[in-house]
Motif scaffolding. Structure first.
Motif, short mmCIF file in Angstrom:
data_model
loop_
_atom_site.label_atom_id
_atom_site.label_comp_id
_atom_site.label_asym_id
_atom_site.label_seq_id
_atom_site.Cartn_x
_atom_site.Cartn_y
_atom_site.Cartn_z
N HIS A 111 0.92 -1.30 -0.05
CA HIS A 111 0.15 0.15 -0.01
C HIS A 111 0.78 1.14 0.12
N HIS A 115 1.13 4.21 -2.91
CA HIS A 115 0.80 5.68 -2.71
C HIS A 115 1.91 6.45 -3.54
N SER A 135 0.69 9.42 5.82
CA SER A 135 -0.71 8.71 5.57
C SER A 135 -1.10 8.77 7.16
N ASP A 301 -6.59 7.34 0.00
CA ASP A 301 -6.46 5.81 -0.47
C ASP A 301 -7.34 5.46 -1.82
ZN ZN Z 1 -3.09 5.17 2.42
#
Ligand code: ZN
Ligand code: KG4
Length: 341
Positions: A111, A115, A135, A301
């Motif tokens: 993840h 990003h 984040s 996200d």
């Molecule tokens: Zn994220």
């Protein structure tokens, strides 16, 4: 042929379809903000249940929007870590089931790396890059090389993440969840010099961050006030709090770019949506460095970033691809990671 991306690591059920050139055909994101707002933060069990409800309807709409059928999909990329374990499992199992049924490979995607790689949806990059991920769960500085294959961690938060500091600050100020957008909205009308909040770890050689002292400092500042701040006073506190956060992020990123002599900096993750951070980072890095930030909808996200990194991996790292029929592999990888959003 197209690649399907799935993201369910935290509180967004997101699906996207890209072509081999990383062009985005369609993206559908079902937000869970309403579900978690009243709790002032994400409730993991509610998040995974909501993914179960939202993911397949989002996928259906995404295919309709892209005007693509299942038969056109050549691979599926899915966020496999890090994230809330129940939430991850919903996306990973959906991806593996589809991979099994369609007999296409399933590509596990990190993840945080996704990003940063979101920048490739709009911009071609040259390596090495300095990557700052900001984040809700992470604040990390990486040197990125070798076409998104090599990520070297050179700095990280020692306590709270930048997004967490926004969210916890907003909670102290009764501004609801998520805190970042609420604080930054109010900060627009405030004076960033009104309250002198601390900037931790000023040492030039240290590339780590620390935000828990800032949050405590806000708590003590509020305790000293005769009543709950509102109006101009609230705006001033938000602007000053945001400024302290942004200053720390800019200072360490600049130090890292100087120390490692890197000319291009990518800033990504939910907090990269913050307008003041974008503005101060550009000024702080100076004219000789290139600052790249994905468009706002691809900072928070989203599955487009997962599909984008999935496409890059599919084209460059054939060995890392897990076949759709190998049903246990991604699940085992996900479980071994800490459950951090
Ligand atoms: Zn994220
Ligand atoms: O990357 P993300 O969407 O989810 C995680 O992977 O954590 O980041 C969510 C974080 C939250 O803490 C939220 O408050 C913060 O990003 N955020 C912002 C802004 N928009 C979202 N923080 C500051 N300013 C914003 N405009």
């Amino acid at each position: 042929m197209y690649l399907l991306g799935i993201e369910t690591s935290c509180d967004e059920s997101s699906v996207a379809i890209v072509d081999a050139g990383k062009n985005l055909l369609a993206e559908v994101t079902a937000s869970q903000e309403e579900v978690h707002q009243k709790f002032g933060g994400i409730v993991p069990e509610l998040a995974s249940r909501k993914h179960l409800e939202s993911l397949l309807p989002a996928m259906k709409v995404c295919f309709e929007k892209a005007d693509v059928s299942f038969a056109d999909i050549s691979a599926i990329a899915v966020t496999s870590r890090p994230g809330l374990i129940g939430s991850l499992m919903v996306g990973v199992m959906a991806a593996k089931t589809l991979g099994y049924a369609l007999e296409v490979p399933v590509i596990p995607v990190n993840h945080l790396q996704a990003h940063l790689a979101a920048i490739e949806l709009t911009t071609d990059v040259e390596f090495p890059l300095l990557g700052l991920i900001v984040s809700g769960g992470h604040t990390n500085l990486y040197i990125i090389d070798d076409n998104w294959k090599s990520f070297t961690l050179i700095g990280r938060t020692r306590d709270d993440a930048a997004g967490e500091a926004f969210d916890k600050g907003a909670r102290l100020l009764d501004l609801g969840y998520p805190g970042g957008p609420a604080i930054s909205r109010l900060a627009e009308k405030g004076n960033a010099k009104a309250v002198d909040f601390p900037r931790a770890l000023p040492q030039k050689t240290v590339l780590d961050f620390s935000f828990s002292g800032l949050k405590t400092s806000l708590l003590y500042h509020l305790k000293k006030l005769p009543h709950k701040p509102e109006g101009k006073q609230l705006a001033d506190i938000c602007a000053s709090y945001q400024e302290a956060l942004v200053d720390a992020l800019v200072r360490k990123t600049k130090q890292a770019a100087e120390q490692h002599k890197i000319k291009t900096v990518v800033v990504a993750g939910g907090v990269a949506a913050n307008a003041r951070l974008r503005e101060k980072m550009q000024t702080g890095l100076g004219k000789n460095r290139r600052l790249l930030v994905p468009p706002i909808q691809h900072c928070t996200d989203n599955a487009a970033m997962v599909a984008c990194l999935g496409t890059i991996k599919q084209q460059t790292e054939k060995a890392a691809v897990i076949e759709g029929r190998d049903i246990f592999k991604i699940a085992a990888k996900s479980v071994s990671e800490p459950a951090m959003c």
